[in-house]
Design a protein around this motif. Sequence first.
Motif, PDB file in Angstrom:
ATOM      1  N   GLN A 185       3.080 -10.481  -0.071  1.00  0.00           N
ATOM      2  CA  GLN A 185       3.513  -9.138  -0.445  1.00  0.00           C
ATOM      3  C   GLN A 185       2.343  -8.168  -0.526  1.00  0.00           C
ATOM      4  O   GLN A 185       1.247  -8.532  -0.955  1.00  0.00           O
ATOM      5  N   PHE A 186       2.591  -6.936  -0.107  1.00  0.00           N
ATOM      6  CA  PHE A 186       1.594  -5.885  -0.239  1.00  0.00           C
ATOM      7  C   PHE A 186       1.579  -5.456  -1.707  1.00  0.00           C
ATOM      8  O   PHE A 186       2.492  -4.786  -2.184  1.00  0.00           O
ATOM      9  N   LYS A 187       0.560  -5.850  -2.431  1.00  0.00           N
ATOM     10  CA  LYS A 187       0.459  -5.550  -3.867  1.00  0.00           C
ATOM     11  C   LYS A 187      -1.005  -5.302  -4.218  1.00  0.00           C
ATOM     12  O   LYS A 187      -1.663  -6.153  -4.809  1.00  0.00           O
ATOM     13  N   ALA A 205       7.819   4.285   7.903  1.00  0.00           N
ATOM     14  CA  ALA A 205       7.881   3.035   8.657  1.00  0.00           C
ATOM     15  C   ALA A 205       8.695   2.022   7.878  1.00  0.00           C
ATOM     16  O   ALA A 205       8.660   1.988   6.643  1.00  0.00           O
ATOM     17  N   HIS A 206       9.405   1.174   8.616  1.00  0.00           N
ATOM     18  CA  HIS A 206      10.299   0.195   7.979  1.00  0.00           C
ATOM     19  C   HIS A 206      10.074  -1.189   8.560  1.00  0.00           C
ATOM     20  O   HIS A 206       9.972  -1.357   9.778  1.00  0.00           O
ATOM     21  N   SER A 207       9.960  -2.191   7.668  1.00  0.00           N
ATOM     22  CA  SER A 207       9.962  -3.595   8.067  1.00  0.00           C
ATOM     23  C   SER A 207       8.838  -3.886   9.072  1.00  0.00           C
ATOM     24  O   SER A 207       7.682  -3.557   8.827  1.00  0.00           O
ATOM     25  N   LEU A 208       9.156  -4.485  10.210  1.00  0.00           N
ATOM     26  CA  LEU A 208       8.151  -4.760  11.234  1.00  0.00           C
ATOM     27  C   LEU A 208       7.400  -3.484  11.605  1.00  0.00           C
ATOM     28  O   LEU A 208       6.208  -3.519  11.945  1.00  0.00           O
ATOM     29  N   PHE A 256      16.823 -16.948  -0.968  1.00  0.00           N
ATOM     30  CA  PHE A 256      15.953 -16.619   0.159  1.00  0.00           C
ATOM     31  C   PHE A 256      14.517 -16.316  -0.269  1.00  0.00           C
ATOM     32  O   PHE A 256      13.647 -16.135   0.575  1.00  0.00           O
ATOM     33  N   ARG A 257      14.264 -16.245  -1.555  1.00  0.00           N
ATOM     34  CA  ARG A 257      12.961 -15.770  -2.018  1.00  0.00           C
ATOM     35  C   ARG A 257      11.882 -16.833  -1.834  1.00  0.00           C
ATOM     36  O   ARG A 257      12.052 -17.994  -2.207  1.00  0.00           O
ATOM     37  N   LEU A 258      10.751 -16.408  -1.278  1.00  0.00           N
ATOM     38  CA  LEU A 258       9.572 -17.242  -1.143  1.00  0.00           C
ATOM     39  C   LEU A 258       8.494 -16.718  -2.090  1.00  0.00           C
ATOM     40  O   LEU A 258       8.635 -15.650  -2.687  1.00  0.00           O
ATOM     41  N   SER A 259       7.425 -17.435  -2.198  1.00  0.00           N
ATOM     42  CA  SER A 259       6.291 -16.972  -2.983  1.00  0.00           C
ATOM     43  C   SER A 259       5.758 -15.672  -2.396  1.00  0.00           C
ATOM     44  O   SER A 259       5.757 -15.475  -1.177  1.00  0.00           O
ATOM     45  N   ASP A 260       5.279 -14.780  -3.257  1.00  0.00           N
ATOM     46  CA  ASP A 260       4.730 -13.518  -2.748  1.00  0.00           C
ATOM     47  C   ASP A 260       3.317 -13.702  -2.195  1.00  0.00           C
ATOM     48  O   ASP A 260       2.650 -12.734  -1.826  1.00  0.00           O
ATOM     49  N   GLU A 261       2.867 -14.954  -2.103  1.00  0.00           N
ATOM     50  CA  GLU A 261       1.632 -15.274  -1.388  1.00  0.00           C
ATOM     51  C   GLU A 261       1.901 -16.275  -0.262  1.00  0.00           C
ATOM     52  O   GLU A 261       0.972 -16.894   0.254  1.00  0.00           O
ATOM     53  N   GLU A 262       3.176 -16.422   0.109  1.00  0.00           N
ATOM     54  CA  GLU A 262       3.544 -17.390   1.138  1.00  0.00           C
ATOM     55  C   GLU A 262       2.953 -16.998   2.491  1.00  0.00           C
ATOM     56  O   GLU A 262       3.063 -15.855   2.916  1.00  0.00           O
ATOM     57  N   GLU A 263       2.311 -17.940   3.154  1.00  0.00           N
ATOM     58  CA  GLU A 263       1.764 -17.675   4.478  1.00  0.00           C
ATOM     59  C   GLU A 263       2.119 -18.782   5.469  1.00  0.00           C
ATOM     60  O   GLU A 263       1.592 -18.802   6.579  1.00  0.00           O
ATOM     61  N   ASP A 264       3.002 -19.687   5.074  1.00  0.00           N
ATOM     62  CA  ASP A 264       3.464 -20.742   5.968  1.00  0.00           C
ATOM     63  C   ASP A 264       4.528 -20.156   6.887  1.00  0.00           C
ATOM     64  O   ASP A 264       5.651 -19.870   6.458  1.00  0.00           O
ATOM     65  N   TRP A 265       4.182 -19.944   8.145  1.00  0.00           N
ATOM     66  CA  TRP A 265       5.091 -19.269   9.070  1.00  0.00           C
ATOM     67  C   TRP A 265       6.368 -20.067   9.319  1.00  0.00           C
ATOM     68  O   TRP A 265       7.407 -19.502   9.637  1.00  0.00           O
ATOM     69  N   ASN A 266       6.317 -21.373   9.195  1.00  0.00           N
ATOM     70  CA  ASN A 266       7.531 -22.157   9.363  1.00  0.00           C
ATOM     71  C   ASN A 266       8.534 -21.796   8.271  1.00  0.00           C
ATOM     72  O   ASN A 266       9.727 -21.574   8.528  1.00  0.00           O
ATOM     73  N   VAL A 271       5.677  -5.185   5.446  1.00  0.00           N
ATOM     74  CA  VAL A 271       5.267  -6.528   5.880  1.00  0.00           C
ATOM     75  C   VAL A 271       3.887  -6.505   6.529  1.00  0.00           C
ATOM     76  O   VAL A 271       3.500  -7.463   7.201  1.00  0.00           O
ATOM     77  N   SER A 272       3.142  -5.429   6.323  1.00  0.00           N
ATOM     78  CA  SER A 272       1.864  -5.283   7.025  1.00  0.00           C
ATOM     79  C   SER A 272       0.878  -6.373   6.639  1.00  0.00           C
ATOM     80  O   SER A 272       0.026  -6.759   7.448  1.00  0.00           O
ATOM     81  N   ARG A 273       0.982  -6.911   5.432  1.00  0.00           N
ATOM     82  CA  ARG A 273       0.001  -7.913   5.010  1.00  0.00           C
ATOM     83  C   ARG A 273       0.283  -9.263   5.650  1.00  0.00           C
ATOM     84  O   ARG A 273      -0.641  -9.939   6.108  1.00  0.00           O
ATOM     85  N   VAL A 274       1.543  -9.695   5.687  1.00  0.00           N
ATOM     86  CA  VAL A 274       1.836 -11.005   6.273  1.00  0.00           C
ATOM     87  C   VAL A 274       1.602 -11.005   7.778  1.00  0.00           C
ATOM     88  O   VAL A 274       1.316 -12.037   8.389  1.00  0.00           O
ATOM     89  N   LEU A 275       1.670  -9.822   8.405  1.00  0.00           N
ATOM     90  CA  LEU A 275       1.481  -9.734   9.845  1.00  0.00           C
ATOM     91  C   LEU A 275       0.106  -9.203  10.237  1.00  0.00           C
ATOM     92  O   LEU A 275      -0.155  -8.978  11.413  1.00  0.00           O
ATOM     93  N   GLU A 276      -0.782  -9.019   9.272  1.00  0.00           N
ATOM     94  CA  GLU A 276      -2.068  -8.405   9.588  1.00  0.00           C
ATOM     95  C   GLU A 276      -2.876  -9.271  10.554  1.00  0.00           C
ATOM     96  O   GLU A 276      -2.857 -10.503  10.478  1.00  0.00           O
TER      97      GLU A 276
END
Length: 348
Positions: free
Chosen positions: A233-235, A144-147, A327-337, A184-189
Amino acid sequence: MAKQVVFVVHGMGDFKDGWGAVYSKLLKELYERYEIAQFLPFEQQFEVKPLLYNDRFDKMRADWKAAADAVLGKLKPLGERGAQALATATQWAQSAGKNDFLRTHVLDVLFYRFIPQLAEAVRTSIRRQILEGMKGAETWSMIAHSLGTSVAHDSLVWMFDPASGESLPPEKFRLQALAMLANVSRVLESSENGASWDVYRSVVQPNVKLTKGVCNRFLNVRHTWDPVPLPKQFKPQPNWPDAATREVKESFQDIQIDDIEALGDPAIVHDLGHYLRNPAVHIPLFRSLIPLSAVISQDEEDQAIREHRKKTPLAQAKKKIEELKKFRLSDEEEDWNKILWMFHRFFS
């Protein structure tokens, strides 16, 4: 002769029937670089079957282009951050007809995350395709890839979790290998649906207890400079999977790569083919699909990595890395904007 079916799940973008032919060909070409192909030919071992869910987004995209506000009414914002992200997407909607990235990337992510009915339709379609595609197979695996990593995770939860109305027994139908590329399974869970959908607590894991985990081997692959899988990030911590499972060699592999093949388009670091062509990805993948000792020798692996790196212009890549850092955000970023703005800048 029964084969291993390898399902491939696409990521965000405008995919049509037949989209997977290029990746079936690529996997075969990569496999045939190694001595194992002389003894276990690719065609005798594997049948690659691409899964398609993009068609579920087509009508919604068309509706969006026609009337963004009407589509917004169908979305389910999760708190202030979700509302901000949807407001941002609405502002972009005026350019949807001009910007294919917006229509086929940002909207796919938003639709899957914030429209439960659409997400359910996607999972239903994937489950049906899997059950149909695995008939007669000796075993099965999934790339599986990405989305597609979120789609794969959620579909497997739906298929195997005991709380699901039509769950399958994992001890009878478990995957040989599950490879999650640009995960991206964690940010979209869908964590609001309960613990069974939490990526660290769901059944989608390797586990020595056959009734618990859904796969024998789990590969989590990310590119250092791919910004897409970085937010939330999935970590997993050392207790995922559990200690007994981690003792099984290669049951869980957390793979990070940083080679960049070409310098023209920064978004190449997110490309599925770019991930697969790297020997640090496809060699562990093939070893997981065929769990035999010395499937690909260490000498072959070392040579493959040397040859691959000859094609990656390191000095020029360092300049590209500086560009990708923007382009890098925090690996705990959850602000969808913030996440959507990163997608917008990265792909456009």
